[in-house]
Design an enzyme around this catalytic site. Structure first.
Site, short mmCIF file in Angstrom:
data_model
loop_
_atom_site.label_atom_id
_atom_site.label_comp_id
_atom_site.label_asym_id
_atom_site.label_seq_id
_atom_site.Cartn_x
_atom_site.Cartn_y
_atom_site.Cartn_z
N ASP A 34 21.73 15.40 -3.99
CA ASP A 34 20.56 15.95 -3.80
C ASP A 34 19.63 15.08 -3.03
OD1 ASP A 34 18.78 18.37 -5.63
OD2 ASP A 34 17.88 17.05 -4.24
N ILE A 61 22.59 17.19 2.68
CA ILE A 61 23.72 17.65 3.19
C ILE A 61 23.98 17.94 4.61
CG2 ILE A 61 23.81 19.35 0.93
CD1 ILE A 61 22.83 21.60 2.57
N ALA A 84 19.18 23.71 -0.91
CA ALA A 84 18.41 24.77 -0.02
C ALA A 84 17.05 24.57 -0.10
CB ALA A 84 18.78 26.15 -0.17
N THR A 101 18.44 22.99 6.78
CA THR A 101 19.09 22.75 5.63
C THR A 101 20.02 24.01 5.32
OG1 THR A 101 17.34 21.40 4.74
CG2 THR A 101 18.80 22.44 3.13
N THR A 130 21.38 34.44 -2.48
CA THR A 130 20.24 35.51 -2.98
C THR A 130 20.34 36.88 -2.76
OG1 THR A 130 17.92 35.57 -3.06
CG2 THR A 130 18.90 34.77 -1.03
N GLU A 132 18.15 38.41 -1.77
CA GLU A 132 17.09 38.60 -0.63
C GLU A 132 17.81 38.98 0.51
OE1 GLU A 132 13.74 36.28 -0.39
OE2 GLU A 132 13.40 36.23 -2.53
N TYR A 155 13.45 32.51 5.26
CA TYR A 155 14.32 32.03 4.02
C TYR A 155 15.53 33.09 3.94
CZ TYR A 155 15.95 31.85 -0.62
OH TYR A 155 16.91 31.65 -1.85
N LEU A 195 6.24 32.20 -8.66
CA LEU A 195 5.32 33.00 -9.53
C LEU A 195 5.01 32.73 -11.01
CD1 LEU A 195 3.01 35.37 -9.30
CD2 LEU A 195 4.98 36.89 -10.05
N TYR A 212 -0.56 38.93 -4.68
CA TYR A 212 -0.21 39.39 -3.36
C TYR A 212 -0.38 40.83 -3.34
CZ TYR A 212 1.93 34.74 -2.57
OH TYR A 212 2.09 33.16 -2.19
P1 NAD Z 1 15.01 24.48 -5.73
O1 NAD Z 1 14.12 24.36 -4.48
O2 NAD Z 1 14.44 24.28 -7.04
O3 NAD Z 1 15.88 23.17 -5.64
C1 NAD Z 1 16.59 22.96 -4.16
C2 NAD Z 1 17.35 21.65 -4.49
O4 NAD Z 1 17.91 21.17 -3.20
C3 NAD Z 1 16.36 20.48 -4.75
O5 NAD Z 1 16.72 19.58 -5.52
C4 NAD Z 1 16.03 19.89 -3.45
O6 NAD Z 1 15.90 18.29 -3.41
C5 NAD Z 1 17.73 19.97 -2.78
N1 NAD Z 1 17.69 19.93 -1.44
C6 NAD Z 1 17.07 20.45 -0.41
N2 NAD Z 1 17.28 20.40 0.86
C7 NAD Z 1 18.21 19.46 0.60
C8 NAD Z 1 19.35 18.81 1.57
N3 NAD Z 1 19.00 18.97 2.95
N4 NAD Z 1 20.16 18.09 1.03
C9 NAD Z 1 20.46 17.88 -0.21
N5 NAD Z 1 19.69 18.54 -1.06
C10 NAD Z 1 18.56 19.17 -0.74
O7 NAD Z 1 15.90 25.68 -5.62
P2 NAD Z 1 16.51 26.64 -6.57
O8 NAD Z 1 15.54 27.86 -7.18
O9 NAD Z 1 17.01 26.01 -7.79
O10 NAD Z 1 17.46 27.42 -5.94
C11 NAD Z 1 18.97 26.81 -5.73
C12 NAD Z 1 19.72 27.72 -5.04
O11 NAD Z 1 19.66 29.10 -5.66
C13 NAD Z 1 19.33 27.90 -3.77
O12 NAD Z 1 20.19 27.93 -2.78
C14 NAD Z 1 18.71 29.27 -3.60
O13 NAD Z 1 18.85 30.02 -2.35
C15 NAD Z 1 19.48 30.05 -4.65
N6 NAD Z 1 18.87 31.21 -5.33
C16 NAD Z 1 17.72 30.92 -5.99
C17 NAD Z 1 17.07 31.88 -6.70
C18 NAD Z 1 15.92 31.58 -7.65
O14 NAD Z 1 15.23 32.57 -8.05
N7 NAD Z 1 15.24 30.50 -7.56
C19 NAD Z 1 17.78 33.16 -7.04
C20 NAD Z 1 18.90 33.22 -6.42
C21 NAD Z 1 19.60 32.22 -5.57
O1 DAU Z 2 15.24 37.16 -5.43
C1 DAU Z 2 15.64 35.89 -5.52
C2 DAU Z 2 14.60 35.03 -4.91
O2 DAU Z 2 13.72 34.70 -5.67
C3 DAU Z 2 15.21 33.65 -4.55
O3 DAU Z 2 16.13 33.72 -3.56
C4 DAU Z 2 14.10 32.52 -3.98
O4 DAU Z 2 14.60 31.21 -3.80
C5 DAU Z 2 13.09 32.60 -5.04
O5 DAU Z 2 12.04 31.92 -4.73
C6 DAU Z 2 12.50 34.06 -5.50
O6 DAU Z 2 11.77 34.61 -4.22
P1 DAU Z 2 10.42 35.53 -4.38
O7 DAU Z 2 9.70 35.34 -3.19
O8 DAU Z 2 10.73 36.77 -4.91
O9 DAU Z 2 9.80 34.56 -5.51
P2 DAU Z 2 8.37 34.13 -5.79
O10 DAU Z 2 8.24 33.35 -7.23
O11 DAU Z 2 7.70 33.25 -4.50
O12 DAU Z 2 7.34 35.51 -5.76
C7 DAU Z 2 7.65 36.74 -6.70
C8 DAU Z 2 6.96 37.71 -6.57
O13 DAU Z 2 5.46 37.27 -6.79
C9 DAU Z 2 7.03 38.16 -5.23
O14 DAU Z 2 6.69 39.51 -4.87
C10 DAU Z 2 5.80 37.55 -4.47
C11 DAU Z 2 4.67 37.50 -5.30
N1 DAU Z 2 3.72 36.39 -5.42
C12 DAU Z 2 4.07 35.15 -5.66
C13 DAU Z 2 3.41 34.23 -5.88
C14 DAU Z 2 3.73 32.61 -5.48
C15 DAU Z 2 2.38 36.66 -5.91
O15 DAU Z 2 1.98 37.96 -6.02
N2 DAU Z 2 1.56 35.68 -5.96
C16 DAU Z 2 1.79 34.08 -5.69
O16 DAU Z 2 1.07 33.33 -5.79
#
Ligand code: NAD
Ligand code: DAU
Length: 348
Positions: A34, A61, A84, A101, A130, A132, A155, A195, A212
């Site tokens: 990481d 990475i 990521a 990245t 994801t 998305e 993204y 969120l 939003y």
């Molecule tokens: P996060 O942002 O919390 O963590 C990402 C991690 O990657 C961090 O620890 C960061 O330091 C590391 N990182 C970033 N750039 C890097 C690089 N160049 N080299 C090495 N490490 C690096 O993300 P998360 O929410 O835990 O998501 C993890 C994975 O799951 C991502 O690939 C994301 O697309 C996917 N994902 C997330 C969600 C979600 O809701 N959070 C849902 C579906 C898929």
């Molecule tokens: O669906 C999977 C994805 O979910 C992951 O791939 C992404 O890494 C993760 O960040 C998440 O994306 P979203 O854009 O859906 O998550 P976020 O928490 O940013 O927003 C959730 C919803 O809330 C979205 O409709 C935007 C809205 N929002 C978000 C924020 C930060 C608000 O209304 N106000 C806010 O301040």
């Protein structure tokens, strides 16, 4: 005995996955790579830091030499790739780091796996992706594994590109791969730009709760430990070349979710009902905001036997309780550059 490289293991989902693998598979060697960007935090892993089957490596990475050296040193049997840039709003403001990245970093890992794995038996490259990538749904319907890709933010375009590269390495070079596409995660250790933790942090600090647009955008929420268990299932039982959708079957409109959180937190702190709701503020919409995500997770249930286990209400209460019990974690991650990002982003 397996040696597994987990990338992004200091982030939100990665840290839950590392903990699960280190504890559940003492016979495996887990290497967590990481870069510790703003989203990575070793405080997420203090409980496993000294485990004999765990090694942390700080690095990027995208660094070709480092990745080559790590493959040579550890002779990985598997890669579970989560590293990521993950926040949609940041990708709108600065797409470059996302492309670098998420696309180049994934390519770099794939290229090294192809080079090192001259014998592919027992090897697997698992890309964690994801929902998305599928774009945006209307009021009805679900994303299946056959839904055409239609990414709409920088993204999701970067994650779609990396998914395509993973499949290209499977088809062109015969690299053993698996991909999962998951819905929105929530739970402990999520950075409070997303969120749910943002709302908890703002209620705690009596700051406004930015919604939003009209707040009717819909997401399908999955508790993060359920996701980690799904990844474990796909890693061990998934079929080479296949994709699995992972979801919570737990759709919420943003405004309803935030209202529910306000009510739970009023109860927890003994406020008069409705107190926190007064903090809700409708703000300018996210550009290109996807209307609705909803996952059809029947394939992973039918073929691999995974389904979510945490009920929505208890998941939300456990999450809120975790943040309130871990104020130091929250204060640490929201000091430094967090405030600068917050002020700039919400001043749009
Ligand atoms: P996060 O942002 O919390 O963590 C990402 C991690 O990657 C961090 O620890 C960061 O330091 C590391 N990182 C970033 N750039 C890097 C690089 N160049 N080299 C090495 N490490 C690096 O993300 P998360 O929410 O835990 O998501 C993890 C994975 O799951 C991502 O690939 C994301 O697309 C996917 N994902 C997330 C969600 C979600 O809701 N959070 C849902 C579906 C898929
Ligand atoms: O669906 C999977 C994805 O979910 C992951 O791939 C992404 O890494 C993760 O960040 C998440 O994306 P979203 O854009 O859906 O998550 P976020 O928490 O940013 O927003 C959730 C919803 O809330 C979205 O409709 C935007 C809205 N929002 C978000 C924020 C930060 C608000 O209304 N106000 C806010 O301040």
């Amino acid at each position: 005995m397996k040696t597994i490289l987990i990338t992004g293991g200091a982030g939100f989902i990665g840290s839950h996955l590392v903990r699960l693998f280190v504890n559940k598979y003492p016979e495996y060697k887990i290497i967590n790579l990481d870069a510790l960007t703003y989203a990575g935090n070793l405080e997420n892993l203090t409980d496993v830091a000294d485990a004999p089957n765990y090694t942390f490596v700080k690095g990027d990475i995208c660094d070709r030499q480092l990745i080559a050296d790590l493959f040579a040193q550890y002779r990985f049997d598997g890669v579970i790739h989560l590293a990521a840039e993950s926040h949609v709003d940041r990708s709108i403001e600065d797409p470059d780091s996302f492309l670098h990245t998420n696309v180049y970093g994934t390519l770099n890992l794939l290229a090294q796996a192809k080079k090192s794995w001259t014998d592919t038996s027992g090897k697997l490259f698992y890309h964690v992706s994801t929902d998305e990538v599928y774009g945006s749904l209307g009021d009805t319907g679900y994303f299946t594994e056959e839904t055409a890709y239609d990414p709409r933010s920088p993204y999701s375009a970067s994650k779609a590109s990396s998914d395509h590269l993973v499949r290209a390495f499977f088809h062109t070079y015969g690299l053993p791969v698996v991909i999962s596409n998951c819905s929105n995660n929530y739970g402990p250790n999520q950075f409070p730009e997303k969120l749910i933790p943002l709302v908890i942090n703002n209620i705690k600090n009596k700051k406004s709760l930015p919604i939003y647009g009209d707040g009717k955008y819909t997401r399908d929420w999955l508790y993060v430990i359920d996701h980690a268990q799904a990844i474990d299932t796909v890693f061990h039982k998934g079929k080479n070349g296949e994709t699995y959708n992972i979801g919570g079957n737990n759709e919420w409109k943003n405004i309803d979710l935030v209202t529910k959180m306000c009510n739970i937190m009023d109860k927890m702190s003994g406020n008069a009902p409705g107190t926190n709701r007064q903090l809700i503020t409708f703000v300018k919409d996210r550009p290109g905001h996807d209307k609705r995500y909803a996952i059809d997770a029947s394939k992973i249930k039918r073929e691999l036997g995974w389904e979510p286990s945490v009920l929505p209400d208890s998941g939300l209460e456990m999450t809120i309780r975790w943040y309130l019990d871990n104020i130091t974690w929250l204060e640490n991650v929201t000091s430094g550059s967090y405030l600068e990002y917050y002020e700039k982003h919400y001043a749009r």
